[in-house]
Design an enzyme around this catalytic site. Structure first.
Site, short mmCIF file in Angstrom:
data_model
loop_
_atom_site.label_atom_id
_atom_site.label_comp_id
_atom_site.label_asym_id
_atom_site.label_seq_id
_atom_site.Cartn_x
_atom_site.Cartn_y
_atom_site.Cartn_z
N TYR A 1 37.15 37.24 40.07
CA TYR A 1 38.12 36.79 39.18
C TYR A 1 38.93 35.71 39.46
O TYR A 1 40.09 35.49 39.65
CB TYR A 1 38.94 37.98 38.70
CG TYR A 1 38.52 39.15 38.29
CD1 TYR A 1 37.25 39.02 37.33
CD2 TYR A 1 38.82 40.55 38.25
CE1 TYR A 1 36.56 40.08 36.56
CE2 TYR A 1 38.15 41.66 37.57
CZ TYR A 1 37.24 41.32 37.00
OH TYR A 1 36.59 42.46 36.54
C1 LIG Z 1 32.57 38.32 30.49
C2 LIG Z 1 32.81 38.73 32.15
C3 LIG Z 1 32.47 39.95 32.33
C4 LIG Z 1 32.58 40.01 33.83
N1 LIG Z 1 32.74 41.37 34.10
C5 LIG Z 1 32.64 41.90 35.55
C6 LIG Z 1 32.47 43.13 36.06
O1 LIG Z 1 32.15 43.98 35.34
N2 LIG Z 1 32.62 43.26 37.46
C7 LIG Z 1 32.88 42.28 38.25
O2 LIG Z 1 32.67 42.47 39.52
N3 LIG Z 1 32.97 41.14 37.88
C8 LIG Z 1 32.82 40.71 36.50
N4 LIG Z 1 32.86 39.33 36.17
C9 LIG Z 1 33.20 38.35 37.17
C10 LIG Z 1 31.82 37.83 37.56
O3 LIG Z 1 31.42 38.75 38.68
C11 LIG Z 1 32.11 36.31 38.19
O4 LIG Z 1 32.69 35.61 37.28
C12 LIG Z 1 30.75 35.92 38.74
O5 LIG Z 1 31.28 35.09 40.04
C13 LIG Z 1 29.81 35.59 37.92
O6 LIG Z 1 28.68 35.00 38.57
P1 LIG Z 1 27.77 33.92 37.72
O7 LIG Z 1 26.27 33.73 38.40
O8 LIG Z 1 27.60 34.40 36.22
O9 LIG Z 1 28.78 32.85 37.41
P2 LIG Z 1 28.60 31.11 37.86
O10 LIG Z 1 29.64 30.41 37.06
O11 LIG Z 1 27.29 30.71 37.78
O12 LIG Z 1 28.68 31.44 39.51
C14 LIG Z 1 30.16 31.84 40.20
C15 LIG Z 1 30.44 31.17 41.33
O13 LIG Z 1 29.46 31.35 42.35
C16 LIG Z 1 28.66 30.29 42.55
N5 LIG Z 1 27.08 30.49 42.51
C17 LIG Z 1 26.52 30.99 41.59
N6 LIG Z 1 25.19 31.26 41.78
C18 LIG Z 1 25.15 30.80 43.04
C19 LIG Z 1 23.90 30.87 43.96
N7 LIG Z 1 22.77 31.18 43.63
N8 LIG Z 1 24.29 30.59 45.31
C20 LIG Z 1 25.49 30.07 45.65
N9 LIG Z 1 26.50 30.24 44.88
C21 LIG Z 1 26.33 30.52 43.60
C22 LIG Z 1 29.03 29.20 41.68
O14 LIG Z 1 29.07 28.16 42.39
C23 LIG Z 1 30.36 29.62 41.26
O15 LIG Z 1 31.28 29.17 42.48
C24 LIG Z 1 32.83 39.22 34.71
C25 LIG Z 1 33.09 37.82 34.16
C26 LIG Z 1 33.07 37.58 32.89
C27 LIG Z 1 33.15 36.18 32.60
#
Ligand SMILES: Cc1cc2nc3c(=O)[nH]c(=O)nc-3n(C[C@H](O)[C@H](O)[C@H](O)COP(=O)(O)OP(=O)(O)OC[C@H]3O[C@@H](n4cnc5c(N)ncnc54)[C@H](O)[C@@H]3O)c2cc1C
Ligand SMILES: *[C@@H]1O[C@H](CO)[C@@H](O)[C@H](O)[C@H]1NC(C)=O
Ligand SMILES: *[C@@H]1O[C@H](CO)[C@@H](O)[C@H](O)[C@H]1NC(C)=O
Ligand SMILES: *[C@@H]1O[C@H](CO)[C@@H](O)[C@H](O)[C@H]1NC(C)=O
Ligand SMILES: *[C@@H]1O[C@H](CO)[C@@H](O)[C@H](O)[C@H]1NC(C)=O
Ligand SMILES: *[C@@H]1O[C@H](CO)[C@@H](O)[C@H](O)[C@H]1NC(C)=O
Ligand SMILES: *[C@@H]1O[C@H](CO)[C@@H](O)[C@H](O)[C@H]1NC(C)=O
Ligand SMILES: *[C@@H]1O[C@H](CO)[C@@H](O)[C@H](O)[C@H]1NC(C)=O
Ligand SMILES: *[C@@H]1O[C@H](CO)[C@@H](O)[C@H](O)[C@H]1NC(C)=O
Ligand SMILES: *[C@@H]1O[C@H](CO)[C@@H](O)[C@H](O)[C@H]1NC(C)=O
Length: 543
Positions: free
Chosen positions: A477
């Protein structure tokens, strides 16, 4: 001089590199470098989008999960929608040579948009198409490419078996790349821990372009990427996860209570019991303003949302014994499969109530959250009634469209895992976690500011009731209000301001791992783990 060796192709490419001249070249030079990169398995020219490309906006927008960043002027110069490891290796190589910062994007849910917004010249490595999921049911494991969403993972598991699941987050569109690397909690947390607690191997590409697995990356780096956030260490391509047993029948409910229904007493009791319930029960409490049954009045509504790993006949007596104040009745409950419970918990998020229609979970754009700002806290002793009353006043603020607090209970296996087992240090000692969120539809800067201000007011108000020194926060978060890096060298002390909130005493080890695997601090952003040494900090004078 730096050496880039690609263990995938076995070739070693040596390039002359001078830090002082590493200013941004034109995006064209960077793209030319990609085209010239040797040993690319699939043509890279089909996956490179510069700002002049007519598809650029839609490629950028499709994974922007927080619309607050739609209008950001800090757009990346280039997007590479990688289809192959070599595309990522080429991007890492060429962005070092031509002065671009890398933003890796998997699902695009970063709360502060760090996977696609950068104030410095940047390239997005978008893993959207790297989302293969390979199940090994017999061995209860799976390889999941980092671009897969948790919805895709859950759905794929459910197509093969009704008795295995995975303990990650709730919202189906969340990407495994970011989510697993920052922890990842959901309704199985009290029984099985976080997603990151259930990772058994990973593939990551490091700053030198090497594709590493658990063996070749070593236990320090493998430790760091299971909770320390992936973005500081390289590009994670895939995870190997341990699937966990789930019963064929699980029970779910979502019951609401308002102030008129003795909600405050129920909330007080929830704070005492939620972390002590049977591990198979996860009972979250969501608080928000709502219309009262008395015409024209407002009230505070608490939604108690729960998943129990078992049938209703076993569940009701457990609840009546530990939490009679809730007055749970059999008719409040629904028996379903584990995948049905995933759909149930997503109902508000994706706007679908049919628990059989599980294919909604693979829709990567199906979300009702538009603009948002979130924050987090951890609580180790119950919030007194007076504290809650002040909170109601803030929730009544009609200057905001929607503000919610989610209380997620800890306890269960979370108490049994040591603080240093993974970078995620928030374990025993906490009774629950709070997620603050404001969401809005109305566009414009003033509206956004007003909602962000509200979350900051609530956060400030909560200070006496939550963890202190450090005031713990959840890296998934992400919240830039708690501190950011400089656009150049950032000292350990400065980064500790936010780092210790996210990682407690694990922050130091994360910095040591970072210093070892990325000594020049190439993989960086506003809240990336810094290196210990000031020497050779990347692009310092140009950024
Ligand atoms: C609607 C919503 C619901 C959510 N629900 C939950 C929940 O139930 N439980 C919970 O724990 N969290 C929840 N989250 C938070 C979520 O876990 C984080 O936002 C998470 O980092 C998202 O991962 P992403 O790959 O979708 O995001 P991205 O925006 O793609 O990545 C997030 C971060 O990780 C880095 N990253 C992404 N992919 C990689 C990779 N392959 N290698 C290295 N770094 C990488 C990115 O550069 C960035 O810093 C929620 C978020 C939202 C918006
Ligand atoms: C945009 O980029 C894609 C992918 O690289 C390419 O296939 C396409 O031809 C480009 N379109 C234009 C108009 O440049
Ligand atoms: C992407 O979002 C921006 C900002 O809202 C908008 O101007 C643009 O039209 C969008 N592009 C697409 C293809 O949706
Ligand atoms: C399960 O794991 C064992 C040991 O790693 C391996 O030999 C076996 O082939 C695996 N089973 C399947 C179905 O892949
Ligand atoms: C609230 O509590 C009071 C006193 O304990 C009780 O009389 C009343 O029935 C309760 N109301 C509800 C709706 O449970
Ligand atoms: C609450 O009531 C107001 C006005 O009476 C109405 O505009 C609004 O939609 C209602 N909100 C909900 C969540 O029902
Ligand atoms: C629980 O039900 C309420 C309506 O009573 C709804 O607004 C809310 O979104 C539901 N919560 C979840 C997590 O589905
Ligand atoms: C995904 O959901 C969105 C919003 O509900 C819808 O418009 C779109 O058609 C869905 N996509 C697929 C492939 O079903
Ligand atoms: C984006 O900018 C346009 C033009 O300035 C504005 O009309 C719109 O409301 C903005 N969108 C958001 C989501 O803030
Ligand atoms: C937000 O808070 C800042 C600082 O307190 C204040 O200056 C600003 O006017 C507020 N903006 C809105 C829209 O509420």
């Amino acid at each position: 001089m730096m050496c880039l060796s690609s263990c995938f192709t076995g070739v070693v490419i040596v390039l002359l590199f001078s830090f002082s001249s590493s200013s941004l070249d034109t995006p064209e030079k960077f793209v030319q470098c990609l085209y010239n990169y040797p040993h690319i398995t699939n043509p890279i020219s089909n996956v490179v989008y510069t700002q002049t490309n007519s598809s650029y906006s839609s490629v950028l927008n499709v994974s922007i999960q927080n619309h607050r960043f739609f209008n950001s002027s800090s757009k990346p110069q280039v997007i590479v929608t990688a289809l192959h490891v070599s595309h990522i290796q080429a991007t890492i190589f060429c962005s070092q040579r031509h002065g671009l910062q890398i933003r890796t994007r998997s699902g695009g849910h970063d709360y502060e948009g760090l996977s696609y917004v950068a104030e410095v010249p940047s390239v997005i490595v978008d893993l959207l198409y790297l989302r293969k999921i390979t199940l090994d049911i017999e061995n209860r494991s799976a390889w999941v490419q980092a671009g897969a969403t948790i919805g895709e993972l859950y759905y794929t598991i459910s197509q093969k078996t009704k008795t295995l699941g995975f303990p990650a987050g709730v919202c189906s569109t969340v990407g495994t790349g970011g989510h697993f690397s920052g922890g990842g909690y959901g309704f199985l947390m009290r029984k099985y821990g976080l997603a990151s607690d259930n990772i058994i191997d990973a593939h990551i590409i490091d700053v030198n372009g090497n594709l590493l697995d658990r063996n070749t990356m070593g236990e320090d780096l493998f430790w760091a990427i299971r909770g320390g956030g992936g973005a500081s260490f390289g590009v994670i391509v895939a995870w190997k996860i341990k699937l966990v047993p789930v019963p064929p029948t699980v029970t779910v409910f979502n019951v609401s209570r308002t102030l008129e229904e003795n909600e405050t007493d129920i909330i007080q009791k929830w704070q005492l019991v939620a972390n002590k319930l049977d591990k198979r029960i996860f009972l979250r409490m969501d608080l928000a303003r709502a219309n009262s049954s008395e015409h024209g009045k407002q009230t505070i509504q608490a939604n108690f949302v729960s998943v129990f790993l078992g049938g209703v006949e076993e569940f009701i007596p457990l609840m009546r014994k530990s939490f009679p104040e809730l007055g749970l009745d059999k008719k409040d409950c629904t028996e379903t499969s584990w995948i049905g419970s995933v759909v149930f918990m997503n109902a508000g998020f994706i706007g679908s109530r049919d628990l059989e229609a599980t294919e909604v979970l693979v829709n990567r754009t199906r979300t009702r959250v538009k603009n948002f700002k979130g924050k987090s806290d951890y609580v180790s002793k119950p919030i007194p009634v007076d504290g809650l009353r002040g909170l109601w006043r803030l929730l009544y603020d009609d200057g905001i469209e929607y503000g919610q607090l989610q209380f997620a209970p800890y306890g269960g296996i979370m108490d049994e895992i040591s603080e240093s087992q993974t970078p995620f240090s928030h374990r025993s000692g906490y009774i629950f976690h709070i997620h603050y969120i404001a969401t809005w539809l109305e566009e414009g800067d003033e509206t956004a500011q007003r909602h962000m201000n509200w979350t900051r007011r609530v956060y400030k108000y909560m200070e006496p009731y939550v963890s202190k020194s450090p005031r713990a926060a959840y890296v998934n978060y992400r919240d830039l209000d708690i501190g950011v890096n400089n656009n150049g060298y950032t000292s350990y002390d400065q980064a500790s301001i936010w780092g210790v909130k996210y990682f407690g005493s694990n922050f130091r080890r994360l910095v040591e791992v970072k210093t070892k695997v990325d000594p020049h601090n190439f993989f960086r952003n506003e809240q990336s783990i810094p290196t210990l040494s000031k020497e050779g900090n990347y692009n310092q004078e140009t950024i």
